[in-house]
Motif scaffolding. Sequence first.
Motif, PDB file in Angstrom:
ATOM      1  N   GLY A 106      48.216  42.158  46.030  1.00  0.00           N
ATOM      2  CA  GLY A 106      47.008  41.333  44.913  1.00  0.00           C
ATOM      3  C   GLY A 106      48.524  40.055  43.993  1.00  0.00           C
ATOM      4  O   GLY A 106      49.291  40.572  44.211  1.00  0.00           O
ATOM      5  N   SER A 133      38.821  39.241  39.949  1.00  0.00           N
ATOM      6  CA  SER A 133      38.217  39.408  41.290  1.00  0.00           C
ATOM      7  C   SER A 133      39.444  40.865  41.467  1.00  0.00           C
ATOM      8  O   SER A 133      39.943  41.364  41.287  1.00  0.00           O
ATOM      9  N   SER A 181      42.121  40.724  39.446  1.00  0.00           N
ATOM     10  CA  SER A 181      42.581  39.031  39.170  1.00  0.00           C
ATOM     11  C   SER A 181      42.408  38.225  38.828  1.00  0.00           C
ATOM     12  O   SER A 181      40.570  38.359  38.946  1.00  0.00           O
ATOM     13  N   TYR A 230      48.638  34.286  51.771  1.00  0.00           N
ATOM     14  CA  TYR A 230      48.143  34.153  50.086  1.00  0.00           C
ATOM     15  C   TYR A 230      48.038  32.756  49.002  1.00  0.00           C
ATOM     16  O   TYR A 230      48.898  31.903  49.993  1.00  0.00           O
ATOM     17  N   ASP A 240      46.366  36.371  44.897  1.00  0.00           N
ATOM     18  CA  ASP A 240      45.693  36.618  45.828  1.00  0.00           C
ATOM     19  C   ASP A 240      45.878  36.667  47.417  1.00  0.00           C
ATOM     20  O   ASP A 240      46.485  35.808  48.253  1.00  0.00           O
TER      21      ASP A 240
END
Length: 570
Positions: A42, A101, A394, A427, A432
Amino acid sequence: MKNILLILFLLLLGPCLIAQEYITINDKPYRIDTLIYKHRVGPGTEYVYVDLPEFPLKIHVLEIDLKNPNVMLETCLGGDSAVATERPTSMALRKSTEGHSVFAATNGDFYFFIDPVEIGIPRSGQFTANECITNPVGRAAFVLDKDNRPYIDRIDFSGTVKSKNQTTRLHTVNMQRLEWEPEVTDLLTLYTNAYGTHTSGIKEGTKVVIAPRKGETFFFSANKEITCIVEEVTENKGFSLIPEGKAVLHGRGVSSDFLKTLRTGDELVINLKTDLRNNPGDLSDFKELMGGSDHILLRDGERYEGDESANPRTGIGFSKDSTKVYLVEVDGRQSISRGVTLFEFGDIFKGIGAWNAVNMDGGGSSVMIVNGEVKNSPSDGAVRPVGNGMLVVSNAPADREVASLAFAPVSYALPTCGFLKPVVYAYNKYGDLLDKDLRGVSFSCSPEIGHITDEGNFVGSEVAGTGTLTAEYNGVKTSVPVSLVESVYKLRLDSVLLNHQSEYHIELLAQVEGKTQQIASELLQWEIDAPSVCSVSNGVLKGLSNGVTYIHGSLGDFSCTLKVKVEIPF
């Protein structure tokens, strides 16, 4: 070749945890076997999973870069209620929304679990987004301030309630008792909406409903004067409503006498004074606070406090420059991972680069979740509901466009003639994770180390050496170094049973740095004693007729023999 491999692993792992061959625990070095290599999970966050086979011990580590603007650390209350428990897997799902998230989580603080009316209440205190969820009690804790700077210390609380010229002690926030003052009969408790919809059912004493001054809202943060208005004073008869946007004071003993002096419309000033024990007054803002045990594992780079009981553990620490946070989970109570003492846990934090660290709840509560997957092996056999958790979040906006790629975090030290089906992670521009097995990727490799098959698999050459494997998707590329090592080949099976419909891809294996790798059996020359019984093409066996035969493979100096039995049902 061993030095080449070490350099390769250092390149793969980067300048963080386990970019080394050994970690020292109790003054003894233990060899590190990396099971899942360090990789991004992440924004600003990387994960690695290692084994110390001689210990034995399995360790999971999340490294969070506090400088990255798209990652946040947050505490989470089980069920969003002080008196509740919830599995961290559920917390992560429940708290995930667009722009917020939750991609990683662990369990949190020790919690009360004996008395049904207080099951789930964090024992060491908790702040979430500057709000006091439960008061600190002098135990060790991890703190983030408004500037995202981390601290680890024992945290002291000395709340007060002031009415006119009279000031009294506020003993607890959303706790029914003070664990370290069990004999106290004078107790003033503040119940906020963080506790739930109703107070506890404890009878006796006096209750006062308080509301914010007109035009203001309640926000129970640390070290600020919070002005409120008395709305109702009643004799306490047990459970009572905590009105939304309001709070309830409950007094017992002398504190009950204080509340009885109040009248509707009176103004009160509440101060939740909270301090670092070693530097009182230095920190006024407690943005996030996650309590732990009464043990600071690591202080200023040296292990500090501990015990001699080996258990599963969860802990949190940070680097000397205060820019990186480490969440660590150690499995225990299992034959493959015995767990650690708190002193040993401090050594692990020191070994991964932490400067300060604190122990959190462990045992059957210990868990680490990454992108929806439970990464560790909980000692209960399942994820346990707990009082609170630590979330890695995130805050980046939703974005499905692939901006960067990375090869799956596996070893790219392969045997000569090694076979590998490459897997690529995708990503977005914020970091993310979008996909853990991106389709439509094209692969290429250095010609001297092998070739890519029509199916997109990598097949290594017969000669040891180093090179690169490259992936490309819509113009986005990534490469990984690959090393081919001379190894001893062997068949996985010495005999197989086929019918006329099934096929068997001959499995040849080799060991590289203690890991079993697959050999491309299609590179071997194969001969069949009885070609009427079976056929072999590109390393794939097919049954043709009933019978038994032997096939013989050769590649350079290597040769092998496999017994094949074919049974065709009528």
